[in-house]
Write a protein that holds these residues in place. Sequence first.
Motif, PDB file in Angstrom:
ATOM      1  N   VAL A  11       0.855  -1.188   0.000  1.00 31.90           N
ATOM      2  CA  VAL A  11       0.000   0.000   0.000  1.00 31.90           C
ATOM      3  C   VAL A  11       0.890   1.236   0.000  1.00 31.90           C
ATOM      4  O   VAL A  11       1.733   1.406   0.883  1.00 31.90           O
ATOM      5  CB  VAL A  11      -0.935   0.025   1.229  1.00 31.90           C
ATOM      6  N   LEU A  12       0.727   2.082  -1.000  1.00 26.17           N
ATOM      7  CA  LEU A  12       1.496   3.318  -1.087  1.00 26.17           C
ATOM      8  C   LEU A  12       0.604   4.501  -0.725  1.00 26.17           C
ATOM      9  O   LEU A  12      -0.545   4.570  -1.142  1.00 26.17           O
ATOM     10  CB  LEU A  12       2.054   3.524  -2.492  1.00 26.17           C
ATOM     11  N   THR A  13       1.148   5.414   0.052  1.00 35.80           N
ATOM     12  CA  THR A  13       0.433   6.644   0.396  1.00 35.80           C
ATOM     13  C   THR A  13       1.333   7.830   0.080  1.00 35.80           C
ATOM     14  O   THR A  13       2.563   7.742   0.179  1.00 35.80           O
ATOM     15  CB  THR A  13       0.034   6.668   1.882  1.00 35.80           C
ATOM     16  N   ARG A  14       0.715   8.945  -0.318  1.00 36.21           N
ATOM     17  CA  ARG A  14       1.477  10.121  -0.723  1.00 36.21           C
ATOM     18  C   ARG A  14       2.268  10.712   0.430  1.00 36.21           C
ATOM     19  O   ARG A  14       1.779  10.807   1.560  1.00 36.21           O
ATOM     20  CB  ARG A  14       0.546  11.178  -1.314  1.00 36.21           C
ATOM     21  N   ARG A  15       3.499  11.086   0.134  1.00 34.64           N
ATOM     22  CA  ARG A  15       4.355  11.747   1.103  1.00 34.64           C
ATOM     23  C   ARG A  15       4.321  13.247   0.814  1.00 34.64           C
ATOM     24  O   ARG A  15       4.687  13.695  -0.277  1.00 34.64           O
ATOM     25  CB  ARG A  15       5.784  11.217   0.988  1.00 34.64           C
TER      26      ARG A  15
END
Length: 270
Positions: A11-15
Motif C-alpha cells: 500500500v502506497l500513500t502520498r508523502r
Amino acid sequence: MLWAKKSRNEVLTRRLGAPSWTWMGWEGATSYLGTSYFTDEIDWLTNRTWVDWYIVDGSDNLICVWDSTRDTIIDNRSSEGNLNLQDKPQPIWRYGHCSEENLFGRKTVLWPIQEKPPTLNSSRVPRGFPYLAFVTTHSRFNARVVYLQQNITTTYIDICDKDGLVCGTLRDYYLSDMTSPDDGMKSVEIITISYADEGLTHFFTAGKNIKEIYGEFKIEPLPIIAFNVLVIAPHTQKPGIYERVGSGFLLKDSLFRGLEPPIWKQIVLG
C-alpha cells in the motif's frame, strides 16, 4: 519513471512535500520494473523513449535533463587502444542520439503516430521546485477492477479500449474511487512513456478477445508490442499540474482505440 510498488499487496500513500513522479513522493516499498533492458540505462534512453525531460530546479530554472551537447563523452583512445589524443576526437553520445540507425530514438516519430512531437513551450511551465515537464502522447481509456483480495490491498486492474476489450494492465493505481469490481468502468488519462520490454508477452498473448482484435503475437523473436504508460490526474489544488496515480502497460496496437484519439500534449508533473 519506471518504478512501481514492490508487490500488489503493498500500500502506497502520498508523502507530503515530495512530487508524485518519483518514488520519494510515496510512503511504502517500491521497485523498478524487472525488465531486461532496464539494466542498461543507455539502451533504454537511446532506443526506448522519445521523451525529452525538463525539470525545474531549486532556483526555478527550467533545465533539460539530458542535452546532446552538454552530456557527451569523448573517446580519446586510438584504434590500438592507446590513450593518445586523436587529431579529431569524435563525441560518443551517452544516450538519446538520433540517427537513421536509431529509429526509436529521441526526436523521432512515436509509432504509429506520424507527426513528430512539438517542442516544449517553456513559457507554459510554472516555476516551482521540483516540477517535471515533457511532451508525449495523451489519451483516455477505461480502467476496471477485475479482482480484489479479501484484504483489499491486492487489486488487478484492466485497461480497456472503447469497445470494452482488454488492451492493457495497471501495476499500480492509487485513486480511492476504484476499490472493487462493482465500481464498473472509470475513464482515466494515460500518457505513454516508452516502449516496453520485448518479453512482455505473458499478458498480451493470452485471451480470446485480444487475439481476435489485435491478432496473434509470435513469441520468437519477441516483438515490441506495448508501451510503458502512466495514469495521471489533475492536481486538486494546482491548476495545470498533474500527479502520477498509476503505472502499467498498454498494447501498442490499441493506441488509437481509446475513448479519444491520442494527441501530443505538454505534461507538467508535480
